[in-house]
Scaffold this active site. Sequence first.
Site, short mmCIF file in Angstrom:
data_model
loop_
_atom_site.label_atom_id
_atom_site.label_comp_id
_atom_site.label_asym_id
_atom_site.label_seq_id
_atom_site.Cartn_x
_atom_site.Cartn_y
_atom_site.Cartn_z
N ASP A 108 31.73 44.47 37.37
CA ASP A 108 33.17 44.39 37.18
C ASP A 108 33.86 45.72 37.50
O ASP A 108 33.72 46.70 36.77
CB ASP A 108 33.48 43.99 35.73
CG ASP A 108 34.94 43.64 35.51
OD1 ASP A 108 35.71 43.64 36.49
OD2 ASP A 108 35.32 43.37 34.35
N ASP A 304 39.62 43.37 42.16
CA ASP A 304 38.87 43.20 40.92
C ASP A 304 37.68 42.29 41.17
O ASP A 304 37.83 41.10 41.40
CB ASP A 304 39.76 42.62 39.83
CG ASP A 304 39.03 42.47 38.49
OD1 ASP A 304 37.99 43.15 38.31
OD2 ASP A 304 39.48 41.69 37.65
#
Length: 639
Positions: A108, A304
Amino acid sequence: MARAWDRVTPASSLLLVLLPLLLAADEAAELESSSILARGTPPNPIVLPLLLSSVNSSAGPDRLRRRHLQSPAASARMGLYDGLLSNGYYTTRLWIGTPPQEFALIVDTGSSVTYVPCSNCDQCGDHQDPRFQPDLSSTYQPVKCNADCTCDEEMLQCTYERQYAEMSSSSGVLGEDIVSFGAESALLPQHAIFGCENSETGDIFSQHADGIMGLGHGQLSIVDQLVKKGVINDSFSLCYGGMDIGGGAMVLGGISPPPEMVFSHSDPDRSPYYNIELKELHVSGKPLHLNSRIFDRKHGTILDSGTTYAYLPEDAFKAFKDAIMSKVHLKQIPGPDPKYKDICFSDAGSDASHLSKIFPEVDMIFGNGQKLSLSPENYLFRHSKVRGAYCLGFFHNGQDATTLLGGIVVRNTLVTYDRQNQRVGFWKTNCSELWEKLDIQGAPSPAPSVSYSGPPIVELSPALSPSGMQNDVPPGQFQIGLINFDISLSVKYPDLVPHITELADLIAHELEVDAQQVHLVNLTSRGNATLVRCAIFPLGSDSISNRTAMSIISRLIEHRVRLPENFGSYKLIEWNVEPPSRRAWWLQHLLGLILGISVAVIVSISGFLLWYPRRSRSGALGTYRQVDAAVPEQELQTF
């Protein structure tokens, strides 16, 4: 809640609706410092493969002719065990502690802290692996309360807290321990600070993955910690697999970018997330008629890796949708989820490689004029209920003016986050073959879905020297003297028995070991299947090298052992390793001992059969006399 956020994955850390509030909390919770971290220029990156499908380990002539990216040979290689659209995230494997405890962590870039469930957590879900047990790690240390962190109620230990877009959260204490990056890493295990969870809510509680590997900006980021230590360059790269094949890699550290890589400026001061300067979107070569600053509003355009889809400001989404629909002449159908009004098209065919003949090319134009072309797999996802149907993977971002680009946009694209030069690079490539382009050898680590029994394997986790097949192991670490594994073959026991020798040879060939090292210890009938227990022994030494052990285990787990049809399919049931021992030596030489004893018995029996008749015949010519029997002397005969 806006529909866009219903689509955000459990790993997504961009709460754009409430982002201004989160940014302030994020800076306070992460021990942020305004000073610039010391940056070294070490030579060796860490490379973590993200494999959705097995990578063929054979290296033929075509592989040698391919142009390679310049990259240090040493790397840490770990597997990816989830899917972008099936789970919403990619995971990689990290080992924490001494002996190491293994975890599947979501990759992430939108999160800056790495965390795993702690053993004393009363509000943690049932995840992929056992929880981290600090008491079992001899190197674990709590991060003591100090002026730069938020402390617990007793003012003894630093804490962290994260809240996510889908209203889930994670909180716990901060600890420091040794983190290992895999068996193929030249970078030795490093001390790092991570979160030990004591509470989870929402999707974080219910997700299959254990936790998060934070790659964002911030002092707690695993990237920032390694950079501060001077062990990697201030850069990392991600390469997500395609719609069907999958595969890819994550590189912690710098690589020399290929000449075709295009770059966009990334401003680290704008937000703690990675952003790019997106200026225009083109469909079929024609620009959308939009305000030139539409992608620069609010927080700009953010990348992201923990988000699945792409979200555009409402005006941009409408223009993009209309442009795509004007170029696609297929029947529209409802989406897979009735809760959403997805834009889906039927009868596009099942072969994703042919989608470019039906759907238009999309170009992203950056502020410097460079262009990144997106193929249909970068803005479409498969319809889960209708074969040959595809849906638009771009959505409007409600009232939020921020542009958010998730993993779908960069499938089969090497994305380099060159933080040192404040830029992000993009290079279209087949991510499932990236290891060959990087010229990286070795096999991925074992998948967590297979049962492992045995002692903690320190040698399989920390980084050892990649040169040669050395058996040297640092003091106190576990040496491998024997690898046991059970496989189930979908063939009946009576049909398998005549082919036992052939099976052992095939297993040796597929595992790339000598046939003398493979021993079939036991065969058990299980209905229409047969359970086979195998053992792999060292060859010419007391232990099996780290690389050989990792190669054997990964080939088994990733089903890269190919057996002829008459053996049926196989399933790995369990595997374990044992240290070198006398028992292992006896088992290793058991076949030779049995053959030696058998030969001795046969020779003895043969000798007896030859001797006994001759002895009987000689006894028939004269009567048997005891040694002390009184008998008349016989005179010598004269001739």
